[in-house]
Design an enzyme around this catalytic site. Structure first.
Site, PDB file in Angstrom:
ATOM      1  CG  ASP A  54      -9.480   2.081  -0.683  1.00  0.00           C
ATOM      2  OD1 ASP A  54      -8.949   1.006  -1.019  1.00  0.00           O
ATOM      3  OD2 ASP A  54      -8.957   2.870   0.126  1.00  0.00           O
ATOM      4  CG  ASP A  85      -2.248   0.601   1.038  1.00  0.00           C
ATOM      5  OD1 ASP A  85      -2.379   1.403   0.098  1.00  0.00           O
ATOM      6  OD2 ASP A  85      -3.166   0.316   1.832  1.00  0.00           O
TER       7      ASP A  85
HETATM    8  C1  DGJ Z   1      -5.911   1.666   1.952  1.00  0.00           C
HETATM    9  C2  DGJ Z   1      -6.249   0.530   1.026  1.00  0.00           C
HETATM   10  O1  DGJ Z   1      -6.659   1.038  -0.199  1.00  0.00           O
HETATM   11  C3  DGJ Z   1      -7.293  -0.357   1.695  1.00  0.00           C
HETATM   12  O2  DGJ Z   1      -7.694  -1.366   0.814  1.00  0.00           O
HETATM   13  C4  DGJ Z   1      -6.718  -0.920   2.954  1.00  0.00           C
HETATM   14  O3  DGJ Z   1      -5.657  -1.780   2.650  1.00  0.00           O
HETATM   15  C5  DGJ Z   1      -6.258   0.218   3.850  1.00  0.00           C
HETATM   16  N1  DGJ Z   1      -5.392   1.126   3.171  1.00  0.00           N
HETATM   17  C6  DGJ Z   1      -5.555  -0.311   5.059  1.00  0.00           C
HETATM   18  O4  DGJ Z   1      -5.113   0.714   5.839  1.00  0.00           O
END
Ligand code: DGJ
Length: 699
Positions: A503, A446
């Site tokens: 997301d 991430d």
């Molecule tokens: C942002 C990501 O896009 C989510 O899918 C998740 O992994 C969160 N971070 C976790 O903090």
């Protein structure tokens, strides 16, 4: 190369296109033709002569060349391809002289020098015959350190028979939005200072020729394969010619140097509509760029626990969730954020990559063993490039942070300066310790904030770290996530194997995002999860059928808490997952063709097997239509003279309000490709926010 009367010409071509460059004397080359393949034996001298433009009042006495690196000192009336200064801060205006060319069937490298300024310029073009993709890079070498504020990848002309260009903007939970900008005098500039690819600026451009649609006409498309912030310039010169430039973002090359290189610019021409460009990008990424650890292994169905538990990790709960996910059909369990440091929320612990013994007193192995016992593999989340001020790492090494100490935080975090060797070493050691100590086959990587300042060294350093980890852990797959789709490009995808597209698990948002992203991304890399009944990012409640089928369009996974599912929802999910698994042997290699929907409420695509023997089409009704009955759904990419057997896979989903008897509601149809592409499929009426799934087989 052919040389006639002091004109040099070079040709790169495949079955569908010719790219022809030419130069007078020792000048920089110009792309004088790029389009459908020209007949064999084309007289190149005649092409050069035929392209010669007139001059009239108010003009120079000759038209300055729109070369692969337009030079300011030749009175070029637009953005030059290179801007640099010497160590005294004086602008250098290079004038390059041809040195030599290296060429074979698929590649062309042109080398030039500027003796006065001690510079060398090299442009390289490579045409992938299997995909029709042109990969172009430029590099500059200097005898003395210079500062480069702009180095364009080889400059391509854009067609003048085009009314508009399509590029991309977006945001968190709203990636891949398209902007259509009419061509007009001057430049459209996209300059992305964020230091990452960005939700806001996906580095892609489509230039459809007048009248082109998804399925017909000519189009050109470009993608700059770089993860560190880019600049695009699409400019109409005063004389009407148009140029396309791509390079690193302004100001991101921060130190003087002697070697500079652009990232690869991927360029494609299609005479089969915008879909022709999309297919080339999808295939090129999948077949030429991705390096999956086990290419023959089918993509496993994911379960990701983020939206089920967030930071609240409890062994018994996670085991229960894992067992339920496996029963639904999941094949890989991904432990997201929250397993390390003292990470109970997003204010703390980034940088402290040690297992949180409060949550995992016996380490991760008991959970991993349970996941394995359920027949799934185990994946884990990292966000290596970041640091929370509230972390042991920050308390020990505040100097490892990139940018000013008093910078504005983003999600309570700062960025590590990973170009520092000690930071690279620390991250490598921490990540490799976790990977070496556990049977982990997948890392979700991430990146949740923009850089505090433009800095291309950061992207270079992350590539180095990835390359090292991948060499040492060749069986581990990596996913590129950046608050969803903030780091998606062919640079990161030459080191990773999947992207977390957004997301947003809201199927209506996803339907659109996936539709636009398919212009560049194939199914195998595009993660898509079935989210909770009530979406956590939109608050919208949607039916499990829509959620499941939208996830089944791409690399499928689940992200809801399976304990919320009713028996009926679980049944639907199991069935759709079974369908996905039963078809992935061909859908993973299928081309995704976007349909030209005649109803703006319908977002539709067709996934066609490589051999054309079968397809599946998805028609999502994103909102209520203006007219009462569905407009026929026109397919594309079929053989006109061939018969296809068509069936509505989910015909049982027709609501009671569909009172008539369209054929597909109860039976299969046998129709020609011509009919299906010209007239289209007559579908039953259905509710807004639902989706039809149509299967077709060539007879
Ligand atoms: C942002 C990501 O896009 C989510 O899918 C998740 O992994 C969160 N971070 C976790 O903090």
């Amino acid at each position: 190369m052919s040389t006639v009367r002091d004109i040099r010409c070079w040709t790169l071509q495949d079955q569908r296109q010719s790219l022809i460059l030419a130069a007078h004397g020792t000048d920089l080359a110009e792309i004088i033709y790029w389009g459908p393949r020209l007949p064999d034996g084309t007289d190149l001298e005649m092409l050069v002569a035929a392209a010669r433009m007139d001059v009239t009042g108010g003009m120079l006495d000759a038209v300055p060349p729109l070369s692969i690196c337009p030079e300011a000192r030749r009175s070029f009336p637009g953005q030059p391809g290179l801007s640099l200064t010497n160590s005294a801060g004086e602008a250098l205006l290079p004038r390059f002289t041809f040195e030599r060319a290296e060429e074979d069937d698929q590649t062309l490298t042109l080398l030039y020098h500027d003796a006065k300024n001690g510079l060398r310029y090299r442009a390289r073009f490579e045409l992938a015959l299997a995909t029709g993709m042109i990969r172009a890079t430029a590099s500059l070498t200097s005898e003395q350190p210079v500062s480069v504020s702009w180095l364009s990848a080889p400059v391509f002309p854009a067609p003048q028979n085009s009314h508009e260009m399509i590029d991309f903007h977006g945001r968190w939970i709203g990636e891949f939005q398209t902007s259509r900008t009419p061509w007009s005098a001057g430049a459209r500039l996209r300059d992305n200072p964020t230091g990452r690819t960005g939700h806001e600026h996906f580095p892609g451009l489509i230039v459809p020729c007048t009248g082109a649609t998804n399925s017909q006409g000519s189009a050109y498309a470009f993608h700059y394969g770089w993860s560190g912030g880019h600049k695009m310039l699409a400019e109409e010169l005063p004389d009407g010619r148009r140029q396309i430039q791509w390079g690193h973002a302004t100001g991101s090359r921060r130190s003087p140097g002697t070697q500079f290189e652009t990232a690869p610019l991927y360029a494609v021409f299609s005479d089969q509509g915008i879909n022709g460009c999309a297919i080339a990008f999808q295939r090129h990424l999948r077949d030429k760029i991705l390096q999956p650890p086990a290419p023959a292994r089918p993509r496993p169905v994911h379960y990701n626990c983020w939206e089920a538990v967030y930071f609240d990790h409890d062994h018994a709960t996670l085991c229960d969730i894992a067992s339920r996910a496996a029963a639904l059909g999941a094949e890989r369990f991904v432990l997201d954020d929250g397993w390390f440091g003292r990470r109970d929320d997003d204010t703390t612990s980034l940088g402290d990559w040690t297992i949180d013994r409060r949550k995992y007193p016996d380490g991760l192995m008991p959970l991993i063993n349970h996941v394995h016992a359920e027949g799934m593999t185990f994946g884990i989340w990292f966000e290596p490039e970041m640091i929370n001020p509230d972390s042991d790492l920050f308390r020990t090494h505040p100097d490892w942070v990139l940018g000013d100490p008093d910078q504005v935080l983003g999600r309570q975090q700062m960025v590590l300066n990973i170009a520092l060797p000690e930071v690279q070493a620390y991250l490598y050691e921490r990540i490799s310790a976790v990977l070496a100590d556990h049977p982990i086959d997948y890392v979700k990587w991430d990146h949740n904030r923009v850089l505090p300042e433009p800095d291309s060294a950061q992207a270079e350093a992350i590539y180095v770290l990835f390359d090292r980890l991948r060499a040492d852990f060749p069986t581990v797959e990596f996913e590129s996530c950046s608050s969803g789709g903030g780091r998606i490009d062919f640079g990161i995808l030459s080191r990773t194997h999947r992207v977390w597209l957004s997301d947003s698990n809201d199927p209506l948002e996803r339907l659109r995002i996936q539709h636009e992203a398919a212009l560049f991304l194939p199914m195998v890399v595009t993660g898509s999860h079935v989210g909770p009944r009530k979406c956590h990012t939109s608050g919208r409640e949607t039916d499990i059928r829509l959620r499941a089928w939208v996830a089944a369009q791409r690399h499928m996974g689940f992200e809801m808490d399976p304990r919320e599912l009713t028996e009926e929802e679980a049944d639907v999910l199991r069935q759709v997952t079974r369908w996905w698994k039963g078809n992935r042997h061909w859908t993973e290699r299928a081309d995704i063709l976007r349909l030209d929907s005649d109803d703006p409420a319908v977002i539709a695509e067709l996934q066609r097997a490589v051999d054309g023997s079968r397809f599946v089409a998805f028609a999502g009704l994103s909102a209520a239509s203006a007219q009462i009955l569905p407009r026929p759904l026109r397919l594309t990419g079929l053989e006109p003279g061939t018969l296809y057997e068509i069936s509505l896979l989910n015909r049982d989903d027709a609501p009671g309000l569909s009172r008539g008897s369209p054929l597909l509601k109860t039976e299969t149809a046998r129709l020609s490709g011509q009919y299906l592409m010209h007239q289209g499929i007559t579908l039953p009426w259905t509710f807004p926010q639902s989706i039809w799934v149509i299967e077709g087989t060539r007879l």
